[in-house]
Motif scaffolding. Structure first.
Motif, PDB file in Angstrom:
ATOM      1  N   LEU A 116       0.843  -1.200   0.000  1.00  0.00           N
ATOM      2  CA  LEU A 116       0.000   0.000   0.000  1.00  0.00           C
ATOM      3  C   LEU A 116       0.869   1.237   0.000  1.00  0.00           C
ATOM      4  O   LEU A 116       2.065   1.195   0.302  1.00  0.00           O
ATOM      5  CB  LEU A 116      -0.919  -0.002   1.241  1.00  0.00           C
ATOM      6  CG  LEU A 116      -1.835  -1.222   1.427  1.00  0.00           C
ATOM      7  CD1 LEU A 116      -2.506  -1.163   2.787  1.00  0.00           C
ATOM      8  CD2 LEU A 116      -2.877  -1.287   0.317  1.00  0.00           C
ATOM      9  N   ARG A 117       0.235   2.369  -0.326  1.00  0.00           N
ATOM     10  CA  ARG A 117       0.925   3.661  -0.294  1.00  0.00           C
ATOM     11  C   ARG A 117       0.032   4.673   0.420  1.00  0.00           C
ATOM     12  O   ARG A 117      -1.138   4.827   0.086  1.00  0.00           O
ATOM     13  CB  ARG A 117       1.266   4.143  -1.703  1.00  0.00           C
ATOM     14  CG  ARG A 117       1.990   5.488  -1.742  1.00  0.00           C
ATOM     15  CD  ARG A 117       2.361   5.873  -3.162  1.00  0.00           C
ATOM     16  NE  ARG A 117       3.439   5.036  -3.676  1.00  0.00           N
ATOM     17  CZ  ARG A 117       4.739   5.280  -3.464  1.00  0.00           C
ATOM     18  NH1 ARG A 117       5.107   6.345  -2.733  1.00  0.00           N
ATOM     19  NH2 ARG A 117       5.652   4.492  -3.968  1.00  0.00           N
ATOM     20  N   ALA A 118       0.638   5.363   1.408  1.00  0.00           N
ATOM     21  CA  ALA A 118      -0.056   6.433   2.144  1.00  0.00           C
ATOM     22  C   ALA A 118       0.839   7.662   2.111  1.00  0.00           C
ATOM     23  O   ALA A 118       1.836   7.733   2.839  1.00  0.00           O
ATOM     24  CB  ALA A 118      -0.343   6.012   3.584  1.00  0.00           C
ATOM     25  N   LYS A 144      -5.481   2.107   9.961  1.00  0.00           N
ATOM     26  CA  LYS A 144      -5.899   3.483   9.722  1.00  0.00           C
ATOM     27  C   LYS A 144      -5.600   4.362  10.937  1.00  0.00           C
ATOM     28  O   LYS A 144      -5.189   5.532  10.790  1.00  0.00           O
ATOM     29  CB  LYS A 144      -7.391   3.514   9.381  1.00  0.00           C
ATOM     30  CG  LYS A 144      -7.732   2.819   8.065  1.00  0.00           C
ATOM     31  CD  LYS A 144      -9.224   2.830   7.777  1.00  0.00           C
ATOM     32  CE  LYS A 144      -9.718   4.242   7.572  1.00  0.00           C
ATOM     33  NZ  LYS A 144     -11.148   4.285   7.168  1.00  0.00           N
ATOM     34  N   LEU A 147      -1.922   5.262  10.834  1.00  0.00           N
ATOM     35  CA  LEU A 147      -1.623   6.281   9.827  1.00  0.00           C
ATOM     36  C   LEU A 147      -2.045   7.669  10.303  1.00  0.00           C
ATOM     37  O   LEU A 147      -1.321   8.663  10.075  1.00  0.00           O
ATOM     38  CB  LEU A 147      -2.333   5.929   8.518  1.00  0.00           C
ATOM     39  CG  LEU A 147      -1.816   4.669   7.790  1.00  0.00           C
ATOM     40  CD1 LEU A 147      -2.690   4.344   6.583  1.00  0.00           C
ATOM     41  CD2 LEU A 147      -0.366   4.852   7.362  1.00  0.00           C
ATOM     42  N   PRO A 156      -5.093   4.325   2.748  1.00  0.00           N
ATOM     43  CA  PRO A 156      -3.968   3.927   1.883  1.00  0.00           C
ATOM     44  C   PRO A 156      -4.459   3.375   0.542  1.00  0.00           C
ATOM     45  O   PRO A 156      -5.524   2.748   0.456  1.00  0.00           O
ATOM     46  CB  PRO A 156      -3.258   2.850   2.711  1.00  0.00           C
ATOM     47  CG  PRO A 156      -4.313   2.314   3.618  1.00  0.00           C
ATOM     48  CD  PRO A 156      -5.223   3.460   3.935  1.00  0.00           C
TER      49      PRO A 156
END
Length: 274
Positions: A116-118, A144, A147, A156
């Motif tokens: 994933l990318r955040a 979540k 993050l 994400p």
């Protein structure tokens, strides 16, 4: 009486080659004298009795002609070529390896990781159930929360086609499914994503992510790593471990605060540029 010419024509028609008239025929050709001889077989001579004395007497006489006959050359003995039997290959005896040096054959590792990318952080997360996250999964809700605490977007985005990185790979033919092959595969996926779009830091969440991306074990959790070819990474325990042991969240928060300047500074710089 018929003429000789007609008589011979009759005889030829009846396929009679030789004939002898009973009486003299007028106007007939003279008969051949050999046809007038009586057809009587000569009587065979009586067989003489064979006695022992005659047998003994006739023995040397019969052997005499044999001595005058040409000598029969004895046949030359034929030479037989005997081929040697092929030697049987000796069995190859494998050298004995001491029991302490024998490495046990380990089964291929089994795991599922989600990439994933955040923001400017790349996340490699172990999937507790082996399937992609759902919005109501407790593990996804905890992710979540992490993050948001790290001041990153709490939604994400999936990378690539969104399919998890699964091992072992199911392909036809022979394929190395060992742990080393799994490590090369996971690091290759990360390197390909970083080449397209870099990141400020990589989060390794869960033991499979630590082993096959960072080449470390669970003891490296809550620390920052520098992976060759990938860059800085933050080692974190799995989401299930964090849910089962609430005390580990405090340790993780401390580690995140130490590494936060990496992605927060980058995020602020991106916002000022816009």
């Amino acid at each position: 009486m018929i003429s000789e010419t007609r008589r011979r024509a009759y005889l030829d028609a009846m396929q009679v080659a030789s004939w002898l008239p009973r009486t003299e025929l007028p106007f007939a050709a003279p008969s051949r004298p050999e046809l007038l001889q009586p057809l009587i077989d000569p009587e065979p001579e009586p067989a003489q009795p064979i006695t022992a004395a005659a047998t003994v007497a006739e023995g040397p006489a019969e052997q005499a002609p044999a001595s005058t006959a040409p000598a029969v050359r004895p046949e030359k003995p034929q030479l037989r070529v005997v081929m040697p039997e092929p030697k049987k290959p000796e069995p190859v005896v494998a050298p004995e390896v001491p029991a302490e040096q024998q490495k046990p054959v380990e089964p291929p590792p089994r795991f599922a990781l989600q990439l994933l990318r955040a923001g400017n952080v790349l996340l490699l997360v172990e999937l507790p159930t082996g399937e992609s996250f759902q919005s109501r999964d407790p593990a996804y809700i905890l992710l979540k929360d992490l993050l948001r605490a790290a001041r990153l977007p709490d939604k994400p985005q999936q990378v690539g086609d969104g399919e998890p990185i699964r091992w072992p790979l199911l392909h036809r033919g022979s394929l190395d499914q060992s742990g080393d092959a799994a490590r090369d595969y996971v690091q290759g996926v990360l390197a390909g994503e970083l080449e397209q779009m870099g990141c400020a830091c990589l989060w390794l969440i869960g033991l499979p992510a630590l082993r096959f991306a960072g080449e470390v074990e669970a003891e490296a959790c809550y620390r920052e790593l520098n992976i060759e070819g990938i860059g800085p990474a933050l080692a974190m325990p799995g989401l299930e471990h964090l849910m089962e042991q609430p005390g580990s969240k405090a340790r993780l928060w401390q580690a995140m605060r130490r590494s936060m300047p990496r992605w927060v500074v980058g995020l602020n710089t991106d916002m000022n540029d816009r």
